[in-house]
Design a protein around this motif. Structure first.
Motif, PDB file in Angstrom:
ATOM      1  N   PRO A  19       2.060  -0.464  -5.033  1.00 49.10           N
ATOM      2  CA  PRO A  19       2.205   0.888  -4.486  1.00 49.10           C
ATOM      3  C   PRO A  19       3.103   0.959  -3.247  1.00 49.10           C
ATOM      4  CG  PRO A  19      -0.099   0.397  -4.958  1.00 49.10           C
ATOM      5  CD  PRO A  19       0.659  -0.879  -5.130  1.00 49.10           C
ATOM      6  N   GLY A  20       3.376  -0.181  -2.624  1.00 47.05           N
ATOM      7  CA  GLY A  20       4.226  -0.210  -1.429  1.00 47.05           C
ATOM      8  C   GLY A  20       5.665   0.202  -1.679  1.00 47.05           C
ATOM      9  N   GLN A  68       2.905   2.598   5.945  1.00 47.06           N
ATOM     10  CA  GLN A  68       4.361   2.646   5.906  1.00 47.06           C
ATOM     11  C   GLN A  68       4.910   2.856   7.312  1.00 47.06           C
ATOM     12  OE1 GLN A  68       5.676   5.634   3.133  1.00 47.06           O
ATOM     13  NE2 GLN A  68       4.608   4.687   1.412  1.00 47.06           N
ATOM     14  N   ARG A 120      11.495   4.956  -2.184  1.00 53.99           N
ATOM     15  CA  ARG A 120      11.906   6.020  -3.109  1.00 53.99           C
ATOM     16  C   ARG A 120      12.760   7.040  -2.356  1.00 53.99           C
ATOM     17  NH1 ARG A 120       8.161   7.058  -8.006  1.00 53.99           N
ATOM     18  NH2 ARG A 120       7.189   5.032  -8.233  1.00 53.99           N
ATOM     19  N   ASP A 153       6.736   2.814  -2.828  1.00 54.18           N
ATOM     20  CA  ASP A 153       6.965   4.238  -2.568  1.00 54.18           C
ATOM     21  C   ASP A 153       7.764   4.463  -1.290  1.00 54.18           C
ATOM     22  OD1 ASP A 153       5.800   4.983  -4.909  1.00 54.18           O
ATOM     23  OD2 ASP A 153       3.904   5.630  -4.025  1.00 54.18           O
ATOM     24  N   LEU A 154       7.697   3.536  -0.354  1.00 56.65           N
ATOM     25  CA  LEU A 154       8.505   3.649   0.862  1.00 56.65           C
ATOM     26  C   LEU A 154       9.992   3.693   0.533  1.00 56.65           C
ATOM     27  CD1 LEU A 154       8.808   3.566   3.994  1.00 56.65           C
ATOM     28  CD2 LEU A 154       8.870   1.070   3.787  1.00 56.65           C
ATOM     29  N   ALA A 180       8.364  -4.966  -0.357  1.00 51.24           N
ATOM     30  CA  ALA A 180       7.510  -3.921  -0.919  1.00 51.24           C
ATOM     31  C   ALA A 180       7.237  -4.217  -2.383  1.00 51.24           C
ATOM     32  CB  ALA A 180       8.189  -2.561  -0.770  1.00 51.24           C
ATOM     33  N   ASP A 227       0.848  -1.196   0.000  1.00 50.94           N
ATOM     34  CA  ASP A 227       0.000   0.000   0.000  1.00 50.94           C
ATOM     35  C   ASP A 227       0.884   1.246   0.000  1.00 50.94           C
ATOM     36  OD1 ASP A 227      -1.300  -2.128   1.999  1.00 50.94           O
ATOM     37  OD2 ASP A 227      -2.901  -1.117   0.918  1.00 50.94           O
ATOM     38  N   ASN A 228       0.374   2.296  -0.604  1.00 46.03           N
ATOM     39  CA  ASN A 228       1.063   3.579  -0.572  1.00 46.03           C
ATOM     40  C   ASN A 228       0.419   4.489   0.467  1.00 46.03           C
ATOM     41  OD1 ASN A 228       2.621   5.809  -1.094  1.00 46.03           O
ATOM     42  ND2 ASN A 228       1.462   6.428  -2.876  1.00 46.03           N
ATOM     43  N   ASP A 229      -0.001   3.933   1.552  1.00 45.22           N
ATOM     44  CA  ASP A 229      -0.616   4.695   2.626  1.00 45.22           C
ATOM     45  C   ASP A 229       0.479   5.054   3.636  1.00 45.22           C
ATOM     46  OD1 ASP A 229      -1.996   5.604   4.857  1.00 45.22           O
ATOM     47  OD2 ASP A 229      -3.353   3.895   4.963  1.00 45.22           O
ATOM     48  N   ASN A 273      11.058   9.753  -0.129  1.00 49.51           N
ATOM     49  CA  ASN A 273      10.135   9.363   0.944  1.00 49.51           C
ATOM     50  C   ASN A 273      10.626   9.920   2.282  1.00 49.51           C
ATOM     51  OD1 ASN A 273       8.946   7.599   3.150  1.00 49.51           O
ATOM     52  ND2 ASN A 273       7.824   6.876   1.363  1.00 49.51           N
TER      53      ASN A 273
END
Length: 147
Positions: free
Chosen positions: A75-76, A47, A81, A78-79, A72, A41-43, A84
């Protein structure tokens, strides 16, 4: 947990023609506890929760006594990147012996869609298929936790 395992098996069966490369198991000969944390998830709250669980486990057990792997995908990623806000926490956990895997299939998909490969931090360990890495770990004694 049964639903996650069943879904993972279906995905693995669909991809059975392609042999995924997994990252080798962590070199933690004294680890008494082995945990894989799933992040898909990108929440930002999720994260933070994953990072909190990993940090709390490191504090509760000696870092040599626990093997923690965060996988990950989707969308997970993104942690992992560079921009972040949790980057320093990820790098701190890696310095303590945790591992953060990033799904190359997700990166390939994003590259096809955007025309540019997303960047990720050097602390991330690339794995070809994130879900296959989770299966590999659970088959080798890791407990799956999806915060």
């Amino acid at each position: 947990m049964l639903r996650v395992t069943a879904t993972a098996l279906l995905i693995a069966a669909a991809a059975s023609g392609v042999r995924a490369q997994q990252a080798p198991l962590q070199d933690k000969p004294f680890a008494e506890h082995k945990i894989v944390l799933q992040l898909s998830d990108n929440d930002p709250r999720k994260q933070g929760l994953v990072l909190s669980v990993a940090s709390n486990l490191m504090k509760h057990y000696d870092p040599d006594k626990v093997a923690i792997e965060v996988v990950a995908f989707g969308p997970g990623i993104d942690l992992l990147r560079p921009e972040n806000p949790n980057r320093k926490m990820v790098e701190s956990l890696v310095a303590q012996g945790a591992r953060f895997d990033i799904c190359l299939n997700t990166l390939d998909t994003l590259e096809r869609e955007a025309g540019k490969r997303p960047e990720f931090i050097a602390a991330a360990t690339p794995v070809q298929v994130g879900v296959a890495q989770i299966l590999f770990l659970t088959e080798n004694g890791y407990t799956l936790v999806r915060p």
